[in-house]
Every structure is written in structure tokens, then in C-alpha cells.
Scaffold this motif. Structure first.
Motif, mmCIF file in Angstrom:
data_model
loop_
_atom_site.group_PDB
_atom_site.id
_atom_site.type_symbol
_atom_site.label_atom_id
_atom_site.label_comp_id
_atom_site.label_asym_id
_atom_site.label_seq_id
_atom_site.Cartn_x
_atom_site.Cartn_y
_atom_site.Cartn_z
ATOM 1 N N ALA A 154 -1.081 8.242 5.121
ATOM 2 C CA ALA A 154 -1.652 8.093 3.779
ATOM 3 C C ALA A 154 -2.960 8.869 3.664
ATOM 4 O O ALA A 154 -3.245 9.496 2.645
ATOM 5 C CB ALA A 154 -1.884 6.616 3.469
ATOM 6 N N LYS A 190 0.976 4.799 -5.536
ATOM 7 C CA LYS A 190 0.937 3.380 -5.175
ATOM 8 C C LYS A 190 2.255 2.714 -5.541
ATOM 9 O O LYS A 190 2.789 1.900 -4.782
ATOM 10 C CB LYS A 190 -0.244 2.687 -5.858
ATOM 11 C CG LYS A 190 -1.505 2.857 -5.037
ATOM 12 C CD LYS A 190 -2.699 2.141 -5.617
ATOM 13 C CE LYS A 190 -3.944 2.604 -4.876
ATOM 14 N NZ LYS A 190 -5.036 2.895 -5.798
ATOM 15 N N VAL A 191 2.806 3.051 -6.715
ATOM 16 C CA VAL A 191 4.091 2.492 -7.142
ATOM 17 C C VAL A 191 5.183 2.879 -6.152
ATOM 18 O O VAL A 191 6.066 2.092 -5.824
ATOM 19 C CB VAL A 191 4.440 2.990 -8.565
ATOM 20 C CG1 VAL A 191 5.852 2.599 -8.962
ATOM 21 C CG2 VAL A 191 3.443 2.442 -9.574
ATOM 22 N N LEU A 192 5.097 4.129 -5.628
ATOM 23 C CA LEU A 192 6.112 4.610 -4.679
ATOM 24 C C LEU A 192 5.882 4.065 -3.267
ATOM 25 O O LEU A 192 6.679 4.330 -2.368
ATOM 26 C CB LEU A 192 6.078 6.145 -4.615
ATOM 27 C CG LEU A 192 6.601 6.901 -5.829
ATOM 28 C CD1 LEU A 192 6.282 8.377 -5.705
ATOM 29 C CD2 LEU A 192 8.103 6.691 -5.974
ATOM 30 N N HIS A 193 4.776 3.353 -3.068
ATOM 31 C CA HIS A 193 4.389 2.833 -1.735
ATOM 32 C C HIS A 193 4.176 3.946 -0.724
ATOM 33 O O HIS A 193 4.485 3.783 0.448
ATOM 34 C CB HIS A 193 5.426 1.830 -1.206
ATOM 35 C CG HIS A 193 5.416 0.554 -1.978
ATOM 36 N ND1 HIS A 193 4.407 -0.367 -1.892
ATOM 37 C CD2 HIS A 193 6.295 0.069 -2.892
ATOM 38 C CE1 HIS A 193 4.662 -1.378 -2.711
ATOM 39 N NE2 HIS A 193 5.797 -1.127 -3.349
ATOM 40 N N TRP A 194 3.666 5.106 -1.173
ATOM 41 C CA TRP A 194 3.356 6.193 -0.240
ATOM 42 C C TRP A 194 1.929 6.065 0.282
ATOM 43 O O TRP A 194 1.516 6.804 1.150
ATOM 44 C CB TRP A 194 3.529 7.557 -0.920
ATOM 45 C CG TRP A 194 4.965 7.910 -1.103
ATOM 46 C CD1 TRP A 194 6.051 7.121 -0.839
ATOM 47 C CD2 TRP A 194 5.484 9.152 -1.583
ATOM 48 N NE1 TRP A 194 7.202 7.779 -1.138
ATOM 49 C CE2 TRP A 194 6.889 9.040 -1.601
ATOM 50 C CE3 TRP A 194 4.890 10.337 -2.020
ATOM 51 C CZ2 TRP A 194 7.711 10.066 -2.022
ATOM 52 C CZ3 TRP A 194 5.713 11.366 -2.443
ATOM 53 C CH2 TRP A 194 7.108 11.227 -2.439
ATOM 54 N N LEU A 195 1.170 5.113 -0.329
ATOM 55 C CA LEU A 195 -0.222 4.953 0.115
ATOM 56 C C LEU A 195 -0.396 3.633 0.832
ATOM 57 O O LEU A 195 0.229 2.651 0.494
ATOM 58 C CB LEU A 195 -1.172 5.003 -1.085
ATOM 59 C CG LEU A 195 -1.359 6.361 -1.726
ATOM 60 C CD1 LEU A 195 -2.362 6.268 -2.865
ATOM 61 C CD2 LEU A 195 -1.862 7.371 -0.699
ATOM 62 N N HIS A 210 4.426 13.865 2.468
ATOM 63 C CA HIS A 210 5.150 12.617 2.730
ATOM 64 C C HIS A 210 6.455 12.878 3.479
ATOM 65 O O HIS A 210 6.769 12.215 4.450
ATOM 66 C CB HIS A 210 5.429 11.900 1.411
ATOM 67 C CG HIS A 210 6.113 10.588 1.591
ATOM 68 N ND1 HIS A 210 5.456 9.469 2.043
ATOM 69 C CD2 HIS A 210 7.411 10.208 1.420
ATOM 70 C CE1 HIS A 210 6.311 8.465 2.137
ATOM 71 N NE2 HIS A 210 7.491 8.884 1.758
#
Lengths: 245, 120
Positions: free
Chosen positions: A130, A240-245, A124
Motif C-alpha cells: 500500500a 479504499k473501496v477496492l481494499h487496495w490500501l 497493485h
């Protein structure tokens, strides 16, 4: 026989597994000799030198990888029974294993978790997409486990396969210098850390030099692979919570 | 003959591992399940038949040869990796180092502490 039939002979040999099977084994035997002559210099790791020589030959002869793989499938197949055979060195280490099961479970859990988190974080940070992030996540697990995980997460299987292979070679290359630099001299520590980070390729390298290291590496590869699969759903949720995907 | 029988045993355990994982839909590769099953049987029968020992040692000592076909698959991905080579390479090198270091550090701390404990 006229000289013009040489092309026909080549074509015939190319259609049987014999030619590339012999070439692969010959290259491997040569790579072992080079490795021994160079006093086991890790940069000349037989898997690495063999694959470089082989890929050059394949490119020069214009042989597609699919065709090559079909001829040497036999060798690939033997990974299965060879993996089962790792039960034997493990059995020899059983008395040590019984004494150490608690610290081993703790470090293997931490190791598997570190593998996942560090892989996601670094990919990242360096701006990976992603898809790249997902494909690299299981790279420290052994090939069959890693591919099963990528199937589950929706990454790109071919990138995972390459990543697993390169991680294994890299992990084997850097292991001894890293252990020496930080003073990790215990053979059990070295085996476990190699198995967690460099799976079966690291194990294959260690088992040639030292049975204790190899056995603990096999154990680590097995348990850490399972733990990586177990931790994966939680890891996906976190990403997903971190919005990295 | 004993070598063939030993090879047969290895294949049989792989088959059993494959079968059980499929049957119970456990996402663990068959060979790893077979290895754990064989370990279990060796523990129960308290020893390794000499032929199995010999066959296994031979197979394991050439494990690196067996990986060559799969690793050569790298040549298929040269193009695919061109666009994202930096995150790929960084992920490879740095993350593998971190994993190796953290695991070794944890276990090493335990051994050090135990040594100190023993000497007291």
C-alpha cells in the motif's frame, strides 16, 4: 607547498560549493557534447548520462549526497525562476491555445486520470505494498506538486521523489519511439503527451529541439499537475473501496 | 542591466506566486502559480520585453542542468528499492507508457477528425 598538503587542499575545496558546482557543470557540458555527437540518441539524454557520471564520482570520492546537494543548492534553486520563465514560450503559443482549448482540456483531464489509474493498477498487479502504491500515484506530476500530494496521501516522500525523477527520464526516452510507432506526428500532440507523462524533464528535453512542442509540454505539465492534485481525493476513496490500501 | 532586471522579474513573480498560494492555502507550488501570473500579465500588456525574452530563453535552454542535483538523489534509494523493485519498475515503465499513449491517442483523434472535417 609540500605534497602532503594535497589532502588538506581537497578538504578545503570540499567545504566550499565551488568544487561540486564546477564538476556538475563540467559533467553537464560533457553530456551535451556526447548527446550531440551521437545525433541526439535518446539513450544518451544529458540528464541521464550526467547523473550516472556524477553518482559514480560521488560514490568513488565517498561524498554523501546531502553534502553534494548542499553545494549545488544554487542550481536546484534556479528551477523556480526557470519554471516561471516557461510563461514566455506559452505566451508565444497563445493563438494556437485559444483555438484548441476544448480538445486540450479533454485530453489533459483524461491524461491526468490515466496517470493515476494506470499507476495504481500496475503497482497493485505486480504485488506492490500500500505504501509503494501511494508513493507512486503522483509520479507523472512535476516534482513540487508530486511531493505536496504525497504529503497529503501519506506515502513515502523519498520514493515519490525518485519515482518522479525516473518517470521524467523514462518518459523522455520512450516518447519519440512511441510517437513514431503509433504515427502521432503532430507537434502539439507530442508536446501535450510528453508534458502529461514526463513533466518538467520531458519539457526540458523538448524545448531544446522545438519551441512549439516545449511550450505545449509546459502547459500540459502545469494543467495535468493541478488536475492530478484535484483528482487525488476521489482516487483515494476508490482505492479504499477496492481494499487496495 | 536589462538581464538583471529580467531575472529580478522572474524571481518577483515566483515570490508573488509563493505568497498568494500560502495566503489562500492553495496547494499549488509557488513557481507554477508565478508562471500563470506572468502569463496573465503578458496577455494584459500584449507583449514580452526583449530582455525578459532573452533571459528566459537562456534559463529554459539549460533546464536539464538544473535537474541534475535532484535526480542524483536516486543514489539514496538504492537500498530502499531493493525489496520492492519489481512493482516499482513495472509501475514506472508500463504506467508511463499507458499515460503517454492514451493522452496522445485522444488528442490525435481530435486532429484527425478535424482534418477529415476540413477536407469535406
Amino acid at each position: 607547498m609540500t605534497p602532503t598538503s594535497l589532502a588538506a587542499v581537497w578538504q578545503h575545496l570540499n567545504s566550499t560549493p565551488l568544487l561540486w558546482l564546477c564538476i556538475t557543470i563540467a559533467i553537464y557540458l560533457l553530456a551535451i557534447q556526447i548527446y550531440k555527437r551521437a545525433h541526439n540518441n535518446p539513450l544518451l539524454l544529458p540528464v541521464l548520462t550526467s547523473v550516472i557520471m556524477l553518482v559514480i564520482l560521488l560514490l568513488l570520492s565517498g561524498t554523501p549526497y546531502e553534502e553534494y546537494f548542499a553545494s549545488v543548492k544554487m542550481l536546484h534553486f534556479l528551477i523556480g525562476p526557470a519554471t516561471v520563465a516557461l510563461a514566455i514560450p506559452l505566451y508565444h503559443q497563445l493563438p494556437k491555445l485559444k483555438l484548441l482549448w476544448w480538445p486540450l482540456s479533454v485530453s489533459l483531464s483524461i491524461g491526468a486520470l490515466t496517470g493515476l489509474v494506470s499507476s495504481a493498477l500496475i503497482t497493485h498487479l505486480f504485488g506492490g505494498s500500500a505504501e509503494m502504491l501511494l508513493s507512486l500515484l503522483p509520479k507523472s506530476a512535476t516534482m513540487p506538486i508530486a511531493l505536496a500530494i504525497t504529503d497529503y496521501t501519506g506515502g513515502e516522500p523519498s520514493i515519490t521523489a525518485v519515482a518522479v525523477a525516473i518517470t521524467g527520464v523514462l518518459g523522455s526516452l520512450m516518447s519519440m519511439p512511441v510517437f513514431r510507432f503509433f504515427g502521432f506526428n503532430n507537434p502539439i500532440v507530442q508536446g501535450i503527451a510528453t508534458g502529461v507523462s514526463a513533466h518538467a524533464i520531458g519539457t526540458a528535453r523538448l524545448i531544446q529541439s522545438n519551441e512549439t512542442k516545449g511550450a505545449f509540454s509546459a502547459l500540459a505539465m502545469c494543467i495535468a499537475g493541478i488536475l492530478t492534485a484535484v483528482f487525488m481525493p476521489v482516487m483515494l476513496l476508490l482505492l479504499k473501496v477496492l481494499h487496495w490500501l | 542591466m536589462p538581464l538583471l532586471f529580467a531575472f529580478f522579474i522572474l524571481l518577483l513573480f515566483q515570490l508573488a506566486g509563493e505568497f498568494l498560494m500560502q495566503l489562500f492555502a492553495i496547494p499549488l507550488p509557488g513557481p507554477l502559480a508565478g508562471m500563470l501570473l506572468l502569463l496573465l500579465v503578458l496577455i494584459l500588456r500584449k507583449g514580452i520585453p526583449p530582455a525578459l525574452n532573452a533571459a528566459s530563453n537562456w534559463l529554459i535552454s539549460h533546464l536539464m542542468l538544473l535537474f541534475i542535483p535532484a535526480v542524483a538523489g536516486v543514489m539514496l534509494s538504492f537500498n530502499a528499492l531493493k525489496s520492492e523493485w519489481l512493482p516499482f519498475a513495472a509501475g514506472m515503465v508500463i504506467a508511463t507508457f499507458i499515460t503517454q499513449f492514451v493522452t496522445a491517442y485522444c488528442l490525435n483523434r481530435f486532429f484527425k477528425r478535424r482534418k477529415r472535417h476540413d477536407s469535406n
